[in-house]
Design an enzyme around this catalytic site. Structure first.
Site, PDB file in Angstrom:
ATOM      1  CD  GLU A  84      -2.761  -0.616   2.744  1.00 57.19           C
ATOM      2  OE1 GLU A  84      -2.561   0.440   3.381  1.00 57.19           O
ATOM      3  OE2 GLU A  84      -3.545  -1.497   3.122  1.00 57.19           O
ATOM      4  CD  GLU A 115     -12.312   1.454   0.653  1.00 59.02           C
ATOM      5  OE1 GLU A 115     -12.703   0.479   1.319  1.00 59.02           O
ATOM      6  OE2 GLU A 115     -11.105   1.693   0.446  1.00 59.02           O
ATOM      7  CE  LYS A 134     -10.764   2.040   4.522  1.00 60.08           C
ATOM      8  NZ  LYS A 134      -9.366   2.226   4.134  1.00 60.08           N
ATOM      9  CD  GLU A 179      -8.258   6.016   7.522  1.00 61.76           C
ATOM     10  OE1 GLU A 179      -8.472   4.933   6.948  1.00 61.76           O
ATOM     11  OE2 GLU A 179      -7.113   6.446   7.740  1.00 61.76           O
TER      12      GLU A 179
END
Length: 322
Positions: A247, A295, A298, A303
């Site tokens: 990542e 997303e 999250k 985030e």
């Protein structure tokens, strides 16, 4: 829709992590088509997902698939559970799905760290029983937080607490000829230490050398972090273990230095850079950008804003994988 272009860096694929913590994301089949239409040749998923695996069949997209942290205990304590996991989630789809790595846990912490190595061994044994141990590598994905000393990079060392479990893990990776997977985030280092770590150093945009470490010169923080991790592995006697960046990315909204412009700069510079490797190891560095989508399930703030794409499949910013 603007294209995010085809990818390959010096023969090493650059992938994108596919997180699914959103209630408005496209179907898995549509997501795989989005990877294909943008020439994205690698994917990471954080647990087996049958719809994703089915959609990946025949695509030749190289896959990192995690053993979810919640499954570590059962797999660490039972070789038969590991065999069942591999049969259900790997053998059922192999070779139509191009599995590359099984990441046994992601940034595991607390008492669960003792379960990583036994779980890795049981997954490796299960893959061996299926004759797949040379085709699919077993590893675990760590945070950079395991490195207690990181400056200068040549002084890199695991923290005393991490060393107790990282030393046997790294030594085991050497015996099975597998790399260590690592999540490397210059963004977090800059956010936590803006006074000592400049935005330019974090974004690959420094005009010249920022850190000189012996004969190695560092113009960006990413290289310094990766080389500190290489040094940490050398100190536990394993300079032959490689690193895959499982990542790395930059958020486009929601917090300190989190802008579309900075996210575009970081990820584009990362993609352009990793084919060159680092000062310590100037060879192509396989890298997975975090993440495919914003997303919404999250925590609020940064985030929710790491995506290259909105859930609508529109790009958050233009980027070229080349």
């Amino acid at each position: 829709m603007s294209s995010i272009g085809a990818i390959s860096a010096g023969g090493q694929s650059i992938g994108v992590c596919y997180g699914m913590l959103g209630n408005n994301l496209p179907s898995q089949a549509d997501v795989v088509k989005l990877y294909q239409s943008n020439g994205i040749t690698g994917m990471r998923i954080y647990a087996p997902d049958s719809a994703t695996l089915t959609a990946l069949k025949g695509t030749n997209i190289k896959l990192i698939m995690d053993v979810a942290n919640s499954d570590l205990s059962s797999i660490a304590s039972s070789s038969s559970v590991a065999v069942s996991w591999v049969k259900k989630n790997v053998q059922s789809y192999y070779p139509s799905v191009s599995f590359k790595y099984i990441a046994v846990g992601n940034e595991v912490s607390g008492s669960d760290v003792s379960k990583i190595l036994p779980a890795m061994k049981n997954i490796y044994s299960a893959l061996s029983s299926a004759g797949l141990q040379n085709s699919i590598k077993v590893s675990t994905s760590i945070s950079f937080g395991e490195v207690g000393t990181s400056y200068p990079p040549s002084a890199g060392a695991f923290s005393p607490s991490a060393s107790s479990y990282m030393t046997p893990i790294v030594q085991y990776l050497a015996t099975i000829n597998a790399p260590l997977l690592a999540n490397i985030y210059p963004y977090i280092s800059h956010k936590d230490n803006p006074g000592s770590i400049s935005l330019e150093y974090a974004l690959f945009t420094s005009p010249g050398t920022v850190v000189t470490d012996g004969s190695n010169k560092y113009q960006n923080l990413f290289d310094a972090m990766v080389d500190a991790l290489y040094s940490a592995m050398e100190k536990v006697g394993r300079s032959n273990v490689g690193i895959v960046i499982s990542e790395s990315g930059w958020p486009s909204a929601g917090g300190t230095a989190a802008t579309i412009s900075n996210a575009q700069k970081y990820n584009q510079n990362l993609i352009n850079h990793v084919s060159k490797g680092t000062p310590k190891k100037p060879m192509a560095l396989e890298t997975y950008v975090f993440a495919m989508f914003n997303e919404n399930q999250k925590p609020a703030g940064v985030e929710q804003n790491w995506g290259l794409f909105y859930p609508s499949k529109q790009p958050v910013y233009s980027i070229s994988f080349k």
